[in-house]
Design an enzyme around this catalytic site. Structure first.
Site, short mmCIF file in Angstrom:
data_model
loop_
_atom_site.label_atom_id
_atom_site.label_comp_id
_atom_site.label_asym_id
_atom_site.label_seq_id
_atom_site.Cartn_x
_atom_site.Cartn_y
_atom_site.Cartn_z
CB ILE A 1 5.02 1.32 3.92
CG1 ILE A 1 3.91 0.50 4.71
CG2 ILE A 1 4.82 2.67 3.88
CD1 ILE A 1 1.95 0.98 4.60
CE LYS A 2 4.65 0.43 -4.78
NZ LYS A 2 3.17 -0.26 -6.17
CG LEU A 3 8.22 4.76 1.86
CD1 LEU A 3 8.58 4.34 2.82
CD2 LEU A 3 7.36 5.67 1.96
CB VAL B 1 3.76 6.92 1.63
CG1 VAL B 1 3.53 8.23 1.64
CG2 VAL B 1 3.82 5.84 2.87
CB THR C 1 -0.89 -0.26 1.32
OG1 THR C 1 -1.85 -0.76 1.26
CG2 THR C 1 -2.11 1.02 1.50
#
Length: 317
Positions: free
Chosen positions: A131-133, A97, A95
């Protein structure tokens, strides 16, 4: 005779690049990745309407500020879609950011913790979430801190070797080097309009990163992303993971034959160089016009879709 998707699964962990629950049921991937564009597309699916309504209702209970309600509803919707997908896959959901935070380390950390909290409150443990950044210097520094807190990260919009090296040195869990978008740039900016899979600049980039990581003993997972055709995918068979759109998963499932093992490493692990500095990172990344163009373009596009999603939510509030 086996189909190429079944054969590929023996060499590589197959991940679905979609927010479409029907596609999850059909192709049964190990993991799934989403991004603001995919969340926006998923939000148009009638079956997802209840997830939107629930997110809006929850956001109203959290704040009296309309602006904050929009932000909260978008976060909750991304998590709600993630929760539905997690019912169908054994592995992890990625998911993302908000791309507009990509140059603000602290804001990325705060948003990541918030998304994790929403998943945790729904009974999902950290080991099922990535967590995708964006792979900016600031995004990589945020990931470095989050990893220390037990929050695994997926560094996306990765186009340069400098980005890949910085991610490995920061100890991030996984990177998503883009294949198709690299080829898109070369088609648009050079005289060459067609590339054989082995000569595809995106394939060459991922192969170089994969080999460097293995040669230097980095544990960061390499997950090739953004494919334009199955030729690119098959040329990277053996990569740790590949995240593939439903259309290309379908094409692979309909193609017959065994997949040849392309990427592997059995050599001796070399000593690692000193970590890349911020100045070196920017200099080396800046030396690659493709990477500069595609990183900024990718952040802009994700930001536009995030704003569209916010407008859709605002109209329903």
């Amino acid at each position: 005779m086996t189909n190429k998707l079944t054969s590929l699964r023996k060499l590589t962990t197959v991940v679905a690049d979609t927010g479409d629950i029907a596609a999850m049921k059909l192709y049964q991937p190990q993991d799934a990745t989403t991004n603001p564009s995919l969340i926006l597309n998923a939000a148009q699916i009638p079956e997802y309407r209840k997830l939107i309504d629930e997110a809006i209702e929850w956001a109203r209970s959290q704040s009296d500020s309309r602006e904050q309600q929009i932000v909260d509803a978008c976060d909750k919707l991304a998590v709600n879609i993630g929760l539905e997908i997690l019912k169908l896959i054994p592995g992890r959901i990625s998911t993302e950011v908000d791309a507009r935070l990509s140059y603000d380390t602290e804001a990325c950390i705060v948003k990541a913790r918030r998304l994790i909290k929403l998943y945790n409150e729904a009974g999902i443990s950290n080991d099922r979430i990535l967590i995708k950044l964006a792979s900016t210097w600031q995004g990589i520094r945020a990931a470095e801190q989050l990893e220390k807190e037990g929050i695994n990260c997926n560094l996306t919009l990765l186009f340069s070797f400098a980005q890949a090296r910085a991610c490995a040195e920061a100890g991030v869990y996984l990177i998503s080097p883009f294949v198709g978008r690299i080829m898109d740039w070369y088609k648009a900016n050079t005289d060459k309009k067609e590339f054989a899979p082995a000569e595809d600049p995106g394939v060459i980039s991922v192969t170089e990163i994969y080999n460097y990581y293995k040669e230097h003993g980095y544990n960061t997972v390499v997950m090739g992303a953004s494919f334009r055709n199955i030729g690119e995918i098959l040329e990277l068979a053996g990569c740790d993971r590949l995240t593939i759109s439903p259309a290309l998963l379908k094409e692979l499932s309909e193609a017959q034959g065994e997949v040849e093992h392309k990427l592997s490493f059995n050599g001796e692990v070399k000593s690692r160089p000193a970590p890349i500095t911020e100045a070196e990172f920017y200099w080396q990344h800046n030396a690659d016009p493709m990477a500069v163009d595609k990183l900024s373009d990718g952040i802009r596009k994700f930001a536009v879709d995030q704003e569209k999603l916010e407008k859709m939510i605002a109209d329903l509030l």
